[in-house]
Design a protein around this motif. Sequence first.
Motif, PDB file in Angstrom:
ATOM      1  N   THR A 172      51.684 -13.275 -13.042  1.00  0.00           N
ATOM      2  CA  THR A 172      51.357 -14.022 -11.810  1.00  0.00           C
ATOM      3  C   THR A 172      50.054 -14.801 -11.911  1.00  0.00           C
ATOM      4  O   THR A 172      49.524 -15.250 -10.900  1.00  0.00           O
ATOM      5  N   SER A 173      49.538 -14.964 -13.128  1.00  0.00           N
ATOM      6  CA  SER A 173      48.183 -15.510 -13.264  1.00  0.00           C
ATOM      7  C   SER A 173      48.061 -16.954 -12.792  1.00  0.00           C
ATOM      8  O   SER A 173      46.960 -17.392 -12.447  1.00  0.00           O
ATOM      9  N   VAL A 174      49.169 -17.716 -12.758  1.00  0.00           N
ATOM     10  CA  VAL A 174      49.047 -19.100 -12.273  1.00  0.00           C
ATOM     11  C   VAL A 174      49.158 -19.168 -10.742  1.00  0.00           C
ATOM     12  O   VAL A 174      49.073 -20.243 -10.160  1.00  0.00           O
ATOM     13  N   CYS A 175      49.356 -18.017 -10.097  1.00  0.00           N
ATOM     14  CA  CYS A 175      49.413 -17.977  -8.626  1.00  0.00           C
ATOM     15  C   CYS A 175      48.056 -17.578  -8.081  1.00  0.00           C
ATOM     16  O   CYS A 175      47.213 -17.032  -8.793  1.00  0.00           O
ATOM     17  N   LYS A 176      47.871 -17.855  -6.808  1.00  0.00           N
ATOM     18  CA  LYS A 176      46.709 -17.309  -6.099  1.00  0.00           C
ATOM     19  C   LYS A 176      47.198 -16.133  -5.264  1.00  0.00           C
ATOM     20  O   LYS A 176      48.347 -16.111  -4.831  1.00  0.00           O
ATOM     21  N   ASN A 177      46.324 -15.164  -5.041  1.00  0.00           N
ATOM     22  CA  ASN A 177      46.709 -14.081  -4.135  1.00  0.00           C
ATOM     23  C   ASN A 177      47.026 -14.681  -2.770  1.00  0.00           C
ATOM     24  O   ASN A 177      46.274 -15.516  -2.274  1.00  0.00           O
TER      25      ASN A 177
END
Lengths: 235, 78
Positions: free
Chosen positions: A127-132
């Motif tokens: 999920t690293s390309v997403c923002k929380n």
Amino acid sequence: MKFGVVTFPGSNCDYDAYAAVRHVVGEDVEFLWHKSNDLLNSDVIILPGGFTYGDYLRSGAIAKFAPIMESVIKFANSGGRVIGICNGFQVLTESGLLPGALIRNDHLRFSCKYVYLKVTNNQTDYTSVCKNGDVLKIPIAHGEGNYYNFDGDIKTLEDNNQIVFRYCDENGDVNAQSNPNGSINNIAGIMNKEGNVLGMMPHPERAVEQLLGSTDGLRLFESLQTAFSKVSIGG
Amino acid sequence: MSKKTVYVRLKEGVLDPQGVTINKSLKQMGYDDFISVRFGKFFELEIKDDATDIDRKLNEVCEKLLSNPVIENFTVEK
């Protein structure tokens, strides 16, 4: 980066996963036959959706004894990346690679529809390309996706930030109305403590082209590509 | 040849949507004496005459395959 997609008797999303990786994501991918124990040097293993062994006994219960799973479990325990999607998630919990169990949907119906997921941990290879807080539109298709675990173990999952996706509404509100199956705390996807094994009920491989209704599933694959490019740059 | 029966039940506290639905149906049928229904499974295993250490093996298969210890308990009928 090379993906390996496991085909069990009764897998029915193996071709979807294969096609998503090969034709849309553009990475190398091979099928892994359940009777083999050779992972063919895959960097990421996908346990796809379907109804392995007819879902007899319990979803995923028979698949955990397939020869390929011995290798997958070894691979996972030595840090290899493994994604279980839908029935693959059920195989992961039955195998003990992820905690908890997936029980019958609280409304007893098979649910096949687009849902919204809130990314609740972006510090993962998946999920690293997403923002929380990002909201992803990804479909579900299951009758037994109701995540269950004991209170203490749920707390451990929460404390360790192992809950990666939660069901939410279009605006990112995690509430009872947006929970499609009765999962505790709207859990849609979790990872192990080490962060290399991910299980999720929604199907990212079915959300990789606008024609399918969403491309949000690509974020997961892009995150993996980012994780691997870092590995190769760093040697 | 002997026979053993294994019962697998959902643990207390684990939601049982099937049991709840069955009970709702009972109520609709006019049977309102039942507080709850829990849905479970049983297995009948035929055992070879020359089997050895069968109690231990039964326990093992119950733990490994017939039940999921996260959500279910099992009992082997004596």
